[in-house]
Design a protein around this motif. Structure first.
Motif: not given
Ligand code: GL7
Length: 829
Positions: A135-136, A287-288, A373, A480, A569, A670-673
């Motif tokens: 996502g990021l 990722d994360s 994020h 987002n 998660y 989940e910060a956004s998705g």
């Molecule tokens: C993320 C979040 O997990 C995801 O929820 C978000 O949509 C995305 C973009 O803001 O950022 N944060 C993160 O570290 N990763 C993501 O995809 C890898």
């Protein structure tokens, strides 16, 4: 810039650069020329890759003149430039996007057809640049698209990894990773500029010296590497703009280690030099969950230092007064990965440009803004002081001084509260001394934003609470967004055509216009056409899957989609428990098979190669899929599909075909998705928790068109504080017990009970993400899904309303929010 001034006399050299004629003939002529003179083949001796490359060069040729103009204008004008600093850009294929932006799709299709070539065959050979994890990285790609489309002067800065995100394959249901050699067949979309390389230094020591009576510090580095920029075009949609994505590649300098060289070991000294080229070799696949590895810090400093130097030397006019820097640039920090740019800009201003510390700090604070994020503590990067001090000794000194002055400010504001000081310090002491990059970014940034309303709120309330108390105005939200060009217009051409027919063409750059579809949700004729589009998208996906060796989709199935990175998660396990429970219900007779809604569960997900639990979950999904899909008692009602190597290209086929979007993370995680937005925009209904941007999706599409389940974030906190005991949920819910017992019994592992034992005991005794607590609510919601799908008319109506009300999730809107709340930059005219 040491190019001698040219004094051309030839009329052609004096004329402006012009694009080839925008006609079938013009295109065909340019294409054949490129085939002959760039690829070195004739049409009859060319293969499909030659043709693809020549086609890419041709598209480029059309965009080139605009690109020249825009760069000249960017240099000449006094507008502020948005420099997006991101370690990841998950771009996806370029060809179709660039054809669309330049309005060349029809012309190119016809010109190639007249050359005897089906453009679809060429589309298939493009390897997507997978320079991001999920996502990021994909968000960064959406943002640069929107910025170009909105005519904002912007440069995306990042790393040109030689190997992007690994290719995933399955062997006996288990993930194996293969290198992604995406550059092997050529890279027609970027331009190397070795002459514009920056030298990036590492390690060594610092020393003070007397500079005409002023004591200054300088860094005496030990080794260095060249950062060579590769420029990619980022064309705006139908506006003639072409912005730049500048990705850096590490190349050895030719300054050999003289000591080794003079001792006669020539080959060794070359080897030591080329070692530095490893910096841009490979994308870290976590990722994360960053690992704190030295090479990763090298990558971060490498691209950020090169980008800052590039901006100051090549984008700003000569003799620019750096006191005015904040008027000309905002460096947006995409998560903590580029935060080392903060001490780097300080070093440039103080050590190199000889500004006073306070003046430099005032400038720096205005030039950066930080997007967070995540909420997972393990995703907040920290660097050990040892490592950082060894690799970047001067930067560590600068960080210490920033921290000292910041903590003085904290004392002034809040008194000598040692606990608070320890909590807010940029330097953490436990378990070992380390630099907290999120804190550094928060202290330095003019603004800090989360990526969805709930996430931004939780940042203020929990993760960065003390900072929010100190600087309430620093904190803001920007939810987002996703680009409607790639994820609706290109991915879903049939739905796009239907929308354009109903609403006109303007929606592609003004997505709120989709609201106009609301009225049509009650129009039976429109519903029928909408449903026909969905059905045809399913057939298209089915062909794509078949071409990859998967089983085709069954016509009457609900397509239930969970596509995202594999992470605990996100709770793919909860999805599996639903599948196993339904299967168990059918084979035991608890459920009437005739009453079960036929469904295909479609997964797409990569696991970080070192993430053992995630890999076990992949294994479980494949194992369950194999048993369930093959069991005759199920009568073909349940299918599980898990195509390997989920990526942007595959997403573009899956999303338009989806009926149901699984967004089932534990609330508050989940910060956004962003996949949630893409799916809703393409008419999938969401089954989801009150998490990330789901909250906003539900608010917009309405409760009747969204299947909400599970605990809310405060409920999660309360249960956790209470002492969560997952086994109690297992005891209490018979459906859950049967599902878990079936997995534990070896039913999906040829009777071997050990295979999934670690997974089962993790669920029963730990279950950090509370899948068991949300299970019964999830199953109830899935029953509501089945009932709703049985009423096809009602379902299609809801699907249309999802499309109609998702306009808010355009990345164009996200860019407007960043511009208003953080960047304050304006379009070029
Ligand atoms: C993320 C979040 O997990 C995801 O929820 C978000 O949509 C995305 C973009 O803001 O950022 N944060 C993160 O570290 N990763 C993501 O995809 C890898």
């Amino acid at each position: 810039d040491n190019t001698p001034e040219l004094r051309p006399t030839h009329p052609l050299a004096l004329a402006p650069v012009v694009a080839p004629a925008a006609s079938v003939d013009g295109f065909a002529k340019q294409f054949l020329q490129n085939l002959n003179f760039d690829q070195g083949v004739t049409l009859s001796t060319s293969d499909v890759n030659d043709q693809y490359l020549a086609l890419a060069y041709t598209v480029r040729d059309y965009l080139m003149a605009r690109w020249f103009d825009d760069r000249a204008q960017q240099k000449a004008q006094q507008n502020k430039t948005v420099c997006y600093l991101s370690a990841e850009y998950l771009l996806g294929r370029q060809l179709d996007n660039n054809l669309l932006a330049a309005r060349l799709t029809d012309i190119a299709t016809e010109a190639l057809a007249q050359c005897g070539i089906d453009i679809d065959d060429l589309r298939q050979v493009e390897i997507e640049p997978g320079l991001g994890n999920g996502g990021l990285g994909r968000l960064a790609a959406c943002f640069v698209d929107s910025l170009a489309t909105m005519s904002i002067p912007a440069i995306g800065y990042g790393i040109r990894y030689e190997y992007g995100i690994f290719r995933q394959a399955f062997a006996d249901g288990q993930q194996i990773e293969q290198p992604d050699a995406w550059l092997r067949m050529g890279s027609p979309w970027d331009f190397a500029h070795p002459e514009a390389a920056q030298t990036i230094s590492f390690a060594g020591t610092t020393e003070t010296y007397d500079d005409e009576g002023v004591e200054r510090t300088r860094w005496v580095p030990e080794w260095n590497v060249l950062a060579v920029p590769y420029n990619m075009m980022v064309p705006g949609y139908h506006n003639g703009r072409v912005n730049t994505l500048r990705l850096w590649r590490a190349v050895a300098t030719n300054a050999f280690d003289l000591h080794t060289f003079n001792s006669g070991d020539y080959v060794e000294s070359v080897r030591a030099q080329t070692f530095a080229e490893n910096i841009s070799k490979v994308l870290y696949p976590e990722d994360s969950t960053p690992q704190g590895k030295e090479l990763r810090l090298q990558q971060q400093y490498f691209f950020v230092a090169a980008s800052i130097a590039d901006f100051i030397e090549n984008v700003l006019p000569e003799d620019f007064d750096l006191e005015n820097l904040p008027e000309r640039v905002i460096f947006q920090l995409n998560d903590t990965h580029p935060v080392i740019g903060v001490p780097e800009l300080m070093r440039v201003l103080v050590d190199e440009k000889k500004l006073e510390w306070d003046a430099a700090w005032a400038i720096t604070q205005k030039c950066f803004a930080y997007t967070c994020h995540t909420l997972l503590p393990e995703a907040l990067e920290v660097w050990s002081v040892d490592l950082l001090g060894r690799l970047l000794p001067r930067h560590l000194e600068i960080i210490y001084r920033i921290n000292d002055e910041f903590l003085l400010e904290v004392r002034e504001r809040f008194g000598d509260d040692e606990m608070l000081i320890r909590n807010m310090s940029i330097i953490g002491e436990h378990p070992s001394r380390s630099v907290r990059m999120a804190y550094l970014a928060t202290v330095a940034g003019s603004k800090v934003n989360g990526v969805a309303e709930l996430h931004s709120q939780l940042l203020r309330d929990n993760v960065l609470k003390d900072f929010a108390t100190m600087w309430p105005d620093k904190f803001t939200n920007v939810t987002n967004g996703v680009t409607p060009r790639r994820f609706l217009r290109l991915a879903n051409p049939d739905l796009s055509a239907l929308i354009t027919e109903a609403l006109g063409a303007g929606w592609t750059v003004d997505l709120e216009r989709l609201r106009g579809l609301e009225a049509l949700a009650d129009d039976a004729d429109f519903r029928e056409r909408f449903a026909a589009v969905k059905a045809s998208n399913k057939r298209r996906l089915s062909r794509v899957l078949e071409a990859r060796g998967e089983t085709p989709l069954s016509d009457d199935h609900l397509i239930d989609v969970m596509i995202k990175r594999l992470h605990e998660y996100k709770r793919q396990t909860l999805k599996v428990l639903h599948i196993v429970s339904t299967y168990e219900g059918i084979v035991t007779g608890r459920l009437d098979v005739d009453a079960v809604q036929p469904r295909t569960f479609l997964f797409g997900a990569k696991a970080a190669p070192g993430y053992g639990m995630a890999k076990r979950i992949i294994h479980l999904i494949n194992a369950v899929g194999e048993v369930v899909s093959a069991d005759e008692r199920v009568q073909g009602k349940l299918k599980v599909l898990y195509p390997a190597n989920y990526n942007v290209t595959l997403a573009e086929s899956i999303i338009p075909a989806a009926d149901l979007s699984e967004q089932i993370s534990l609330a508050g995680k989940e910060a956004s998705g962003t996949g949630n937005m893409k799916l809703a925009l393409n008419g999938a209904l969401t089954i989801g928790t009150d998490d990330g941007a789901n909250v906003e999706i539900r608010k917009l599409v309405g409760d009747d068109n969204f299947f909400l389940f599970g605990m809310s974030e405060p409920e999660v906190e309360a249960l956790w504080a209470d002492g969560y005991r997952p086994a109690e949920f297992y005891q209490r819910d018979e459906r859950l017990r049967s599902a878990i017992d079936l997995i534990a019994s070896g039913a999906f592992s040829d009777g071997d009970r050990t295979v999934f034992e670690p997974l089962v005991s993790n669920l029963l005794y730990e279950d950090r993400f509370m899948a068991l607590a949300d299970f019964s609510s999830y199953l109830d919601a899935q029953e509501r899904v089945d009932a709703a799908y049985a009423d096809q008319d009602g379902w299609v109506r809801s699907a249309i309303l999802n499309v109609a009300r998702s306009g808010y999730f355009s990345s164009d809107r996200a860019m407007r929010d960043y511009l208003d709340r953080i960047w304050h930059a304006t379009p070029v005219s």
